[in-house]
Design an enzyme around this catalytic site. Structure first.
Site, PDB file in Angstrom:
ATOM      1  N   GLY A  15      -4.071 -11.460   7.562  1.00 57.27           N
ATOM      2  CA  GLY A  15      -4.285 -10.226   6.814  1.00 57.27           C
ATOM      3  C   GLY A  15      -5.750 -10.071   6.455  1.00 57.27           C
ATOM      4  N   ALA A  16      -6.017  -9.241   5.438  1.00 56.30           N
ATOM      5  CA  ALA A  16      -7.400  -8.964   5.050  1.00 56.30           C
ATOM      6  C   ALA A  16      -8.133 -10.228   4.635  1.00 56.30           C
ATOM      7  CB  ALA A  16      -7.420  -7.945   3.906  1.00 56.30           C
ATOM      8  N   LYS A  36       2.064 -15.218  12.076  1.00 53.86           N
ATOM      9  CA  LYS A  36       3.493 -15.482  12.283  1.00 53.86           C
ATOM     10  C   LYS A  36       4.101 -14.582  13.343  1.00 53.86           C
ATOM     11  CE  LYS A  36       6.080 -15.850   8.573  1.00 53.86           C
ATOM     12  NZ  LYS A  36       6.587 -15.675   7.197  1.00 53.86           N
ATOM     13  N   THR A  44      -1.343  -6.351   4.442  1.00 53.60           N
ATOM     14  CA  THR A  44      -2.558  -5.543   4.512  1.00 53.60           C
ATOM     15  C   THR A  44      -2.323  -4.271   5.305  1.00 53.60           C
ATOM     16  OG1 THR A  44      -3.992  -7.482   4.349  1.00 53.60           O
ATOM     17  CG2 THR A  44      -4.955  -5.496   5.290  1.00 53.60           C
ATOM     18  N   TYR A  45      -1.682  -4.391   6.444  1.00 53.64           N
ATOM     19  CA  TYR A  45      -1.488  -3.247   7.338  1.00 53.64           C
ATOM     20  C   TYR A  45      -0.722  -2.121   6.647  1.00 53.64           C
ATOM     21  CZ  TYR A  45      -0.448  -0.694  11.655  1.00 53.64           C
ATOM     22  OH  TYR A  45      -0.364   0.266  12.630  1.00 53.64           O
ATOM     23  N   GLN A  48      -1.123   1.222   1.275  1.00 52.21           N
ATOM     24  CA  GLN A  48      -1.470   2.634   1.362  1.00 52.21           C
ATOM     25  C   GLN A  48      -2.630   3.011   0.451  1.00 52.21           C
ATOM     26  OE1 GLN A  48       2.019   4.990   0.597  1.00 52.21           O
ATOM     27  NE2 GLN A  48       3.213   4.048   2.222  1.00 52.21           N
ATOM     28  N   GLU A 118      -5.829   5.459 -10.020  1.00 55.30           N
ATOM     29  CA  GLU A 118      -4.467   4.925 -10.057  1.00 55.30           C
ATOM     30  C   GLU A 118      -4.179   4.359 -11.440  1.00 55.30           C
ATOM     31  OE1 GLU A 118      -4.208   2.177  -6.807  1.00 55.30           O
ATOM     32  OE2 GLU A 118      -4.108   3.750  -5.296  1.00 55.30           O
ATOM     33  N   ASP A 219       5.076 -18.658   2.294  1.00 54.98           N
ATOM     34  CA  ASP A 219       4.851 -19.876   3.072  1.00 54.98           C
ATOM     35  C   ASP A 219       3.706 -20.723   2.521  1.00 54.98           C
ATOM     36  OD1 ASP A 219       6.827 -18.854   4.765  1.00 54.98           O
ATOM     37  OD2 ASP A 219       5.357 -17.845   6.011  1.00 54.98           O
ATOM     38  N   HIS A 240       6.744  -2.651  -7.575  1.00 58.18           N
ATOM     39  CA  HIS A 240       6.136  -1.331  -7.423  1.00 58.18           C
ATOM     40  C   HIS A 240       7.147  -0.289  -7.880  1.00 58.18           C
ATOM     41  CE1 HIS A 240       4.086   2.145  -5.812  1.00 58.18           C
ATOM     42  NE2 HIS A 240       3.035   1.377  -5.555  1.00 58.18           N
ATOM     43  N   ARG A 286       1.774  -0.519 -13.739  1.00 59.24           N
ATOM     44  CA  ARG A 286       2.999  -0.548 -12.932  1.00 59.24           C
ATOM     45  C   ARG A 286       4.182  -1.196 -13.642  1.00 59.24           C
ATOM     46  NH1 ARG A 286       0.463  -2.275  -7.041  1.00 59.24           N
ATOM     47  NH2 ARG A 286      -0.441  -0.244  -6.548  1.00 59.24           N
ATOM     48  N   HIS A 347       6.896  -6.151  -5.079  1.00 58.39           N
ATOM     49  CA  HIS A 347       5.702  -5.672  -4.381  1.00 58.39           C
ATOM     50  C   HIS A 347       4.585  -6.697  -4.284  1.00 58.39           C
ATOM     51  CE1 HIS A 347       2.873  -2.761  -2.856  1.00 58.39           C
ATOM     52  NE2 HIS A 347       2.059  -2.897  -3.894  1.00 58.39           N
ATOM     53  N   GLU A 371      -3.231 -13.186  -1.686  1.00 60.73           N
ATOM     54  CA  GLU A 371      -2.054 -13.165  -2.563  1.00 60.73           C
ATOM     55  C   GLU A 371      -1.443 -14.544  -2.779  1.00 60.73           C
ATOM     56  OE1 GLU A 371       2.090 -10.533  -3.045  1.00 60.73           O
ATOM     57  OE2 GLU A 371       0.711 -10.140  -1.383  1.00 60.73           O
ATOM     58  N   ARG A 382      -1.053  -7.382 -12.131  1.00 61.51           N
ATOM     59  CA  ARG A 382      -2.141  -6.931 -11.260  1.00 61.51           C
ATOM     60  C   ARG A 382      -2.382  -5.441 -11.434  1.00 61.51           C
ATOM     61  NH1 ARG A 382      -2.694  -4.432  -6.130  1.00 61.51           N
ATOM     62  NH2 ARG A 382      -0.450  -4.225  -5.962  1.00 61.51           N
TER      63      ARG A 382
END
Length: 557
Positions: A15-16, A36, A44-45, A48, A118, A219, A240, A286, A347, A371, A382
């Site tokens: 990821g990022a 994986k 990450t992908y 939004q 946000e 993991d 979320h 949140r 989330h 994370e 967070r």
């Protein structure tokens, strides 16, 4: 006997955090990145919202720090917060230089980025690429990594366990590499490296309903715990508030920015309700919004609430939320004319492996970023869009620290091969699927948005039974992807439950009916879990006023 893979740096996760770290390392370092599944299949992908950073003249570092500390409900580490926030603008500029196509103001020309706001933020400081920031960031990172000759990418590879010097009965304990299942060849291979980085993401798949992809199975946290690393604040699981509620929509998130741009939460009859829970209404943090929705759903016996942005012009909605608009339209929901049915979903994992500001864990040569780590940034909750920021800042910090030590750190010698001489192929895969389903259901029912002592005790008994079954299964059959993920999820579930049982108050994301208020009789404290494998005697769980830092690093920038 298979040839052992040998690298300077082994990065587990794509990821990022993992890809940014790979790109930040010097080009003479040989780097392996494990994924994986397909390289882009991760949190990450699918992110939004965007990345929070101080990019506007009317904003300030102090304001971003204060907002983060407020959202964290007293448990943020001030040093970690300031470190992250101060390096936010540089991290964003690094992405801009990499070619990430962030949304700009059309009216003011190419030099001005559009910033949104946000929940929990006092200012507009969320830089984004429409409502698909994660996709834009991940795609740019993947393209950049693929162009690097010193980085080898291994898709369809899942780590089984870390290999430590202690495991091999050597004096100085450090991480030497990992056993890795090649899902193509169905065999376990050895990867040895001077440094190992866990960037495997969170553990939200431990819950029945989640906004995360199937890969979020904890993991890295589980492997680090088994290797002797401390973990902290695992009771703080962020739900979320707004996941799309539709039988054909799996884990589709409705970005926080919809509320940031004026979206209103309503009951099925169209009446708003957030004003009864917080003066900030839809822009409350949140945890408050998720509990408010959960409360209304239980009070009225309804299975969802509504999020309405249709009072904005269709052009505004299509420009700012093209991904949400397109997906909802595919399911027969026109968000320019009608509200979106939404429910809360697991989330983000705010706790994780305890690290310092360089990303170092308790185990020598093992770094944890993203994370999977507990850096002290998030505290008990967070704040929106601080997650990608944390990935970028700590990936850079860890890469700088690794580079400083690279030439002085020896390559581990040949390591023992994976032994499958005593196991067979399983003829009862139903055991894995049944246990997977049972775990996620009782975690949702007993360790979800609202908890009680009785629910946690029930969950503890059930997770201990599952651990026994899975341990026996793991010892008798060849490993598979599903078995490895289930083994890790059950371990992380136990850590979450134990942490929640230790916290005798409600704070941030941890809300219990038995202790509905924060404990004001003492300073807020972290929950720290210490494994017996860490060489500290019997397995222990302690709460301390301030978690002992592994080391406070000077800025590498």
């Amino acid at each position: 006997m298979h040839t052992q893979h040998q690298y300077d740096v082994l990065i587990i996760g794509s990821g990022a955090a993992g890809l940014s770290l790979a790109l930040r390392l010097p080009k003479h370092a040989r780097v392996a990145v494990l994924s994986k599944g397909p390289l882009q299949e991760g949190n990450t992908y699918y992110a939004q919202g965007g990345i929070s950073a101080v990019l506007d003249r009317e904003d300030s570092i102090e304001s971003h720090v204060k907002d983060t500390m407020d959202a964290g409900a007293g448990l943020c580490d001030p040093a970690a917060v300031r470190f992250t926030v101060e390096h936010g603008p540089e991290a964003v500029q690094w992405l801009v230089d990499l070619g990430v196509p962030f949304t700009r103001h059309q009216a003011t020309g190419a030099g001005s980025f559009h910033l949104t706001r946000e929940g929990g933020h006092q200012h507009r400081r969320i830089i984004h690429a429409a409502d698909a920031t994660g996709k834009a960031v991940e795609t740019s990172l993947v393209d950049a990594v693929r162009s690097r000759d010193n980085v080898d990418l291994f898709e369809q590879h899942i780590a089984v366990d870390l290999i430590t010097a202690e495991r091999l009965h050597r004096d100085e304990n450090r991480c030497l590499g990992a056993y890795v299942l090649d899902r193509h060849e169905h065999r376990v291979e050895v990867f040895r490296a001077r440094f190992v980085v866990l960037a495997t993401g969170g553990a939200s798949k431990v819950y029945l309903y989640t906004s995360n992809p199937d890969t979020s199975t904890g993991d890295g946290i589980a492997m680090a715990w088994r290797a002797g690393c401390r973990v902290a604040n695992m009771e703080f699981n962020q739900f979320h508030p707004t996941c799309l509620y539709h039988p054909q929509a799996k884990s589709f998130l409705i970005t926080e920015a919809v509320r940031g741009e004026g979206g209103k939460l309503t009951l099925p009859d169209g009446k708003p309700f957030m004003q009864r829970f917080d003066s900030r209404c839809e822009l409350a943090p949140r945890d408050i919004v998720a509990r408010a929705i959960d409360h209304e759903m239980k009070r009225l016996g309804i299975d969802h609430v509504l999020l309405d942005i249709s009072h904005k012009s269709p052009e505004f909605i299509r420009e700012h939320f093209p991904t949400v608009h397109k997906r909802c339209l595919e399911l027969g929901i026109d968000i320019t004319r009608e509200p979106i049915p939404v429910v809360p979903a697991a989330h983000y994992t705010c706790g994780g492996v305890r690290t310092d500001l360089k990303g170092r864990s308790d185990l020598g040569a093992l770094y944890v970023v993203g994370e999977s780590a507990c850096t002290g940034l998030h505290g008990a909750n967070r704040m929106a869009s601080n997650s990608l920021l944390e990935c970028l800042v700590f990936a850079a910090s860890a890469a700088a620290d690794i580079e400083r030590s690279l030439d002085q750190t020896p390559m581990p010698p040949e390591l023992p091969e994976w032994d499958e001489s005593q196991v067979t192929d399983s003829d009862e895969e139903v055991v894995v699927s049944h246990n997977w389903d049972e775990l996620r259901r009782f975690m949702w029912d007993y360790v979800g948005i609202v908890r009680t002592n009785k629910r946690l005790e029930r969950a503890r008994r059930r997770v201990e039974l599952l651990q026994h079954e899975i341990h026996e299964y793991y010892g008798n059959f060849r490993v598979t992807n599903d078995l490895l993920e289930l083994r890790n999820l059950v371990q992380v579930a136990e850590l979450i439950i134990r942490s929640a049982q230790m916290r005798r108050e409600s704070r941030g994301l941890h809300y219990t009916l038995d202790y509905p208020l924060p404990d004001e009789s003492k300073p807020p404290s972290d929950t720290l879990l210490v494994p017996k494998t860490a060489g500290r005697g019997t397995e222990d769980v302690v709460i301390v006023g301030k978690v002992e830092q592994i080391g406070v690093a000077p800025s590498p920038f």
